[in-house]
Design a protein around this motif. Structure first.
Motif, PDB file in Angstrom:
ATOM      1  N   PRO A   1     -47.720 -16.427  10.139  1.00  0.00           N
ATOM      2  CA  PRO A   1     -46.682 -15.807   9.294  1.00  0.00           C
ATOM      3  C   PRO A   1     -47.150 -14.471   8.713  1.00  0.00           C
ATOM      4  CG  PRO A   1     -47.812 -17.494   8.062  1.00  0.00           C
ATOM      5  CD  PRO A   1     -48.399 -17.549   9.458  1.00  0.00           C
ATOM      6  N   ALA A   2     -46.181 -13.650   8.352  1.00  0.00           N
ATOM      7  CA  ALA A   2     -46.446 -12.386   7.652  1.00  0.00           C
ATOM      8  C   ALA A   2     -45.712 -12.402   6.321  1.00  0.00           C
ATOM      9  CB  ALA A   2     -46.003 -11.198   8.493  1.00  0.00           C
ATOM     10  N   PHE A   3     -46.389 -11.959   5.261  1.00  0.00           N
ATOM     11  CA  PHE A   3     -45.823 -11.986   3.912  1.00  0.00           C
ATOM     12  C   PHE A   3     -45.555 -10.545   3.436  1.00  0.00           C
ATOM     13  CE2 PHE A   3     -48.445 -15.768   4.418  1.00  0.00           C
ATOM     14  CZ  PHE A   3     -47.588 -16.772   4.017  1.00  0.00           C
ATOM     15  N   PHE A   4     -44.391 -10.354   2.797  1.00  0.00           N
ATOM     16  CA  PHE A   4     -43.981  -9.035   2.296  1.00  0.00           C
ATOM     17  C   PHE A   4     -43.539  -9.152   0.839  1.00  0.00           C
ATOM     18  CE2 PHE A   4     -43.266  -9.019   6.851  1.00  0.00           C
ATOM     19  CZ  PHE A   4     -43.812  -7.802   7.246  1.00  0.00           C
TER      20      PHE A   4
ATOM     21  N   ASN B   1     -42.150 -13.734   7.072  1.00  0.00           N
ATOM     22  CA  ASN B   1     -41.649 -13.617   8.443  1.00  0.00           C
ATOM     23  C   ASN B   1     -42.482 -14.574   9.301  1.00  0.00           C
ATOM     24  OD1 ASN B   1     -41.056 -12.814  11.136  1.00  0.00           O
ATOM     25  ND2 ASN B   1     -40.473 -10.753  10.402  1.00  0.00           N
ATOM     26  N   GLU B   2     -41.818 -15.650   9.824  1.00  0.00           N
ATOM     27  CA  GLU B   2     -42.522 -16.697  10.573  1.00  0.00           C
ATOM     28  C   GLU B   2     -42.317 -16.588  12.078  1.00  0.00           C
ATOM     29  OE1 GLU B   2     -42.540 -20.191   7.180  1.00  0.00           O
ATOM     30  OE2 GLU B   2     -40.942 -20.209   8.680  1.00  0.00           O
ATOM     31  N   SER B   3     -41.724 -15.513  12.547  1.00  0.00           N
ATOM     32  CA  SER B   3     -41.516 -15.324  13.976  1.00  0.00           C
ATOM     33  C   SER B   3     -42.792 -14.787  14.617  1.00  0.00           C
ATOM     34  CB  SER B   3     -40.349 -14.363  14.220  1.00  0.00           C
ATOM     35  OG  SER B   3     -40.629 -13.101  13.652  1.00  0.00           O
TER      36      SER B   3
ATOM     37  N   ALA C   1     -50.367 -17.558   0.566  1.00  0.00           N
ATOM     38  CA  ALA C   1     -50.361 -16.142   0.148  1.00  0.00           C
ATOM     39  C   ALA C   1     -50.230 -16.064  -1.367  1.00  0.00           C
ATOM     40  CB  ALA C   1     -49.229 -15.378   0.810  1.00  0.00           C
ATOM     41  N   VAL C   2     -51.133 -15.291  -1.987  1.00  0.00           N
ATOM     42  CA  VAL C   2     -51.094 -15.065  -3.436  1.00  0.00           C
ATOM     43  C   VAL C   2     -50.587 -13.636  -3.680  1.00  0.00           C
ATOM     44  CG1 VAL C   2     -52.401 -14.999  -5.580  1.00  0.00           C
ATOM     45  CG2 VAL C   2     -53.008 -16.664  -3.798  1.00  0.00           C
ATOM     46  N   TYR C   3     -49.409 -13.513  -4.294  1.00  0.00           N
ATOM     47  CA  TYR C   3     -48.823 -12.221  -4.667  1.00  0.00           C
ATOM     48  C   TYR C   3     -49.285 -11.871  -6.085  1.00  0.00           C
ATOM     49  CZ  TYR C   3     -45.465 -12.852  -0.814  1.00  0.00           C
ATOM     50  OH  TYR C   3     -44.882 -13.040   0.419  1.00  0.00           O
ATOM     51  N   GLU C   4     -49.797 -10.672  -6.284  1.00  0.00           N
ATOM     52  CA  GLU C   4     -50.249 -10.243  -7.616  1.00  0.00           C
ATOM     53  C   GLU C   4     -49.812  -8.801  -7.875  1.00  0.00           C
ATOM     54  OE1 GLU C   4     -54.232 -10.150 -10.447  1.00  0.00           O
ATOM     55  OE2 GLU C   4     -54.428 -10.568  -8.306  1.00  0.00           O
ATOM     56  N   VAL C   5     -49.226  -8.575  -9.045  1.00  0.00           N
ATOM     57  CA  VAL C   5     -48.814  -7.238  -9.499  1.00  0.00           C
ATOM     58  C   VAL C   5     -49.506  -6.973 -10.830  1.00  0.00           C
ATOM     59  CG1 VAL C   5     -46.893  -5.752 -10.168  1.00  0.00           C
ATOM     60  CG2 VAL C   5     -46.582  -7.469  -8.370  1.00  0.00           C
ATOM     61  N   LYS C   6     -50.163  -5.841 -10.950  1.00  0.00           N
ATOM     62  CA  LYS C   6     -50.914  -5.507 -12.156  1.00  0.00           C
ATOM     63  C   LYS C   6     -50.404  -4.184 -12.755  1.00  0.00           C
ATOM     64  CE  LYS C   6     -55.551  -4.775 -14.009  1.00  0.00           C
ATOM     65  NZ  LYS C   6     -56.995  -4.663 -13.696  1.00  0.00           N
ATOM     66  N   ASN C   7     -50.222  -4.168 -14.071  1.00  0.00           N
ATOM     67  CA  ASN C   7     -49.832  -2.945 -14.786  1.00  0.00           C
ATOM     68  C   ASN C   7     -51.098  -2.220 -15.211  1.00  0.00           C
ATOM     69  OD1 ASN C   7     -48.758  -0.925 -16.347  1.00  0.00           O
ATOM     70  ND2 ASN C   7     -48.085  -2.256 -18.020  1.00  0.00           N
TER      71      ASN C   7
END
Length: 513
Positions: free
Chosen positions: A262-265, A224-226, A203-209
């Motif tokens: 998995p789920a990424f938050f 979350n790996e359940s 998973a690649v997390y990206e935040v842009k201004n």
């Protein structure tokens, strides 16, 4: 490789780069003859969002004012008033009067205590005694001083004559920029890209201004790996990052998981503390309305007549020393004492309270028969100035046989030289005989006694509406003030409030009896 792109909206706190966010009115009265100011009211309003996007969770702190506004839309302005603790302007107006009856000057000094220049405009109704203006100008019926002041500005009103003189209330216009602390939130975008390689999920997390403002933000990553369904509550924290993003900058980080599905938050906590501009204006309250200028309280002052002194005696030829003036010798044998002339006394002009404009009632007037008579006061009708002198019993005895008939014959002739405006068509016998050329607004009530020459005129509709609605002036009085402004005529009004408003507009206004 499979990829899933999740587009999510994020609320972040942004900073304000020197933009206006608040307006303040200080209802102030400057008293130049006392060199002080009085703040009657102090309130803020016009909380504004200067950006082209919606902001939320707005917090503004200015002096003792703390505001929290949940949401403000793009370009929205809130006009609510918020009263704050009064605070004086760092600007002072002083006044000094110098000279004598031959020529005197009312000298105003404006001191700027701010660390920046101020554009200051001061306006006074033109006084009847004015003969000149130094570092100021006469515009219509007003005297105007308009200057950019770094530290100090000065102007003078010049006059001549003796007696008591009146300077009516003036106004001052300027603005000052102060600072307020501000924080608020806005919406930006971020994304999470999910992919699988072999048996691992990435998973690649990206935040842009995407906003034109810097901000600091803390980024929290969760997984979350359940088994599904997934939610944030039972997810595991996998990273925490603190970043500062400038406009158009972005932050990204890659994580992986060996779970089957998995789920990424992501969770972001932005914080910013900035300042914004507060524009401060002096104000005056008229009725239930506020106008954007401060009041300069008028005052009266007294100029004494010039004391005539004999020319100095020439010393005897061939010798020096002091000069002794011989006094007439009495018939007795007692020797008179020597007297020396006292030095000239300077003219004392104590500051006094403001006097109202000269009433329409004409004072008792004696013709001037001796040049050395002291002038007590003067009155101007139809462009003609008539002096009231200090008459002794000999003057009155000399004038008594001739004064009454010629004087009462003279007044209608003088008053007929110019037109005057009345706010009513109901005249007293004295008014009908004194004023022979009268203008009244069309539609007013007409009485049985009328002047010899009366015109019914219609003033400008927009000007009448402005005076009537903004200043709460009765309709007929508003029409009369408008006619006075349009034609430059003196105006006679039936109530004191309308009379004061007319003076504020620069009219030559009188209060009817």
């Amino acid at each position: 490789m499979k990829s899933i792109v999740l587009a999510i909206v994020l609320i972040v706190v942004l900073s304000l780069p020197a933009k206006a966010c608040l307006t303040e009115y200080r209802v102030v009265v400057f008293k130049p003859n006392e060199e002080k100011q009085e703040i009657l009211e102090d309130f803020a309003f016009n909380v504004s969002n200067p950006f082209n996007f919606t902001v939320t969770d707005v917090n503004l702190t200015y002096r003792n004012l703390n505001l929290h506004i949940p949401v403000m839309k793009e370009g929205e302005v809130l006009n609510s008033r918020y009263f704050i603790a009064p605070e004086n302007f760092k600007l002072n107006i002083g006044c000094d009067i110098k000279g004598d009856a031959k020529e005197f000057k009312v000298i105003f000094t404006v001191l700027n205590g701010y660390d920046k220049y101020l554009n200051v405009k001061i306006t006074f109704p033109k006084p009847s005694w004015l003969t000149g203006c130094e570092n100021c100008s006469v515009v219509g019926n007003n005297v105007v001083f308009n200057e950019t002041i770094v530290k100090e500005g000065r102007f003078s009103l010049v006059g001549k004559g003796s007696g008591t003189f009146v300077l009516n209330d003036g106004r001052i216009e300027f603005s000052v920029i102060e600072k307020a602390n501000l924080s608020f939130s806005a919406e930006i975008q971020f994304s999470i890209t999910k992919s699988k390689e072999n048996d691992k999920w990435f998973a690649v997390y990206e935040v842009k201004n995407d906003k034109p403002i810097d901000f600091n933000v803390t980024v929290y990553g969760y997984v979350n790996e359940s088994e599904p369904p997934h939610n944030l509550n039972n997810s595991k924290l996998i990273f925490v990052k603190h970043v500062t993003l400038k406009p158009n900058q972005h932050f990204n980080i890659t994580v992986n998981s060996s779970a089957k599905s998995p789920a990424f938050f992501i969770k972001i906590k932005p914080i910013a503390n900035v300042v914004c501009n507060v524009t401060v204006f002096p104000a005056t309250k008229i009725g239930n309305h506020y106008v954007q200028y401060g009041l300069i309280k008028g005052f009266s002052f007294t100029i004494k007549p010039v004391q005539m002194t004999p020319p100095p005696l020439k010393p005897p030829s061939g010798g020096g020393g002091s000069i002794v003036v011989k006094q007439p010798q009495p018939k007795s044998n007692v020797k008179p004492s020597k007297s020396t002339s006292k030095p000239a006394q300077s003219i004392s002009i104590p500051p006094t309270k403001v006097l109202p404009r000269a009433p329409s009632k004409i004072p008792l007037i004696y013709p001037v028969v001796r040049a050395e008579r002291e002038i007590i006061s003067s009155v101007s009708f139809g462009g003609v100035r008539i002096n009231q002198i200090k008459a002794d019993k000999y003057t009155i005895g000399t004038l008594l046989p001739i004064v009454f008939f010629p004087a009462w014959m003279l007044f209608p002739l003088i008053m007929s030289r110019t037109r005057v405006v009345f706010d009513s068509g109901v005249f007293s016998p004295e008014e009908a005989t004194t004023f022979s050329r009268v203008i009244v607004p069309r539609g007013v009530e007409i009485g049985k006694v009328l002047p010899g020459d009366i015109d019914f005129d219609v003033p400008d509709f927009d000007l009448v509406r402005y005076i009537h609605e903004v200043y709460d002036v009765p309709l007929n009085s508003a029409k009369a003030i408008a006619l006075s402004l349009e034609g430059g005529y003196p105006v006679f009004l039936s109530d004191q409030y309308s009379w004061r408003v007319a003076i504020e507009f620069g009219c030559e206004a009188y209060l009817r009896r």
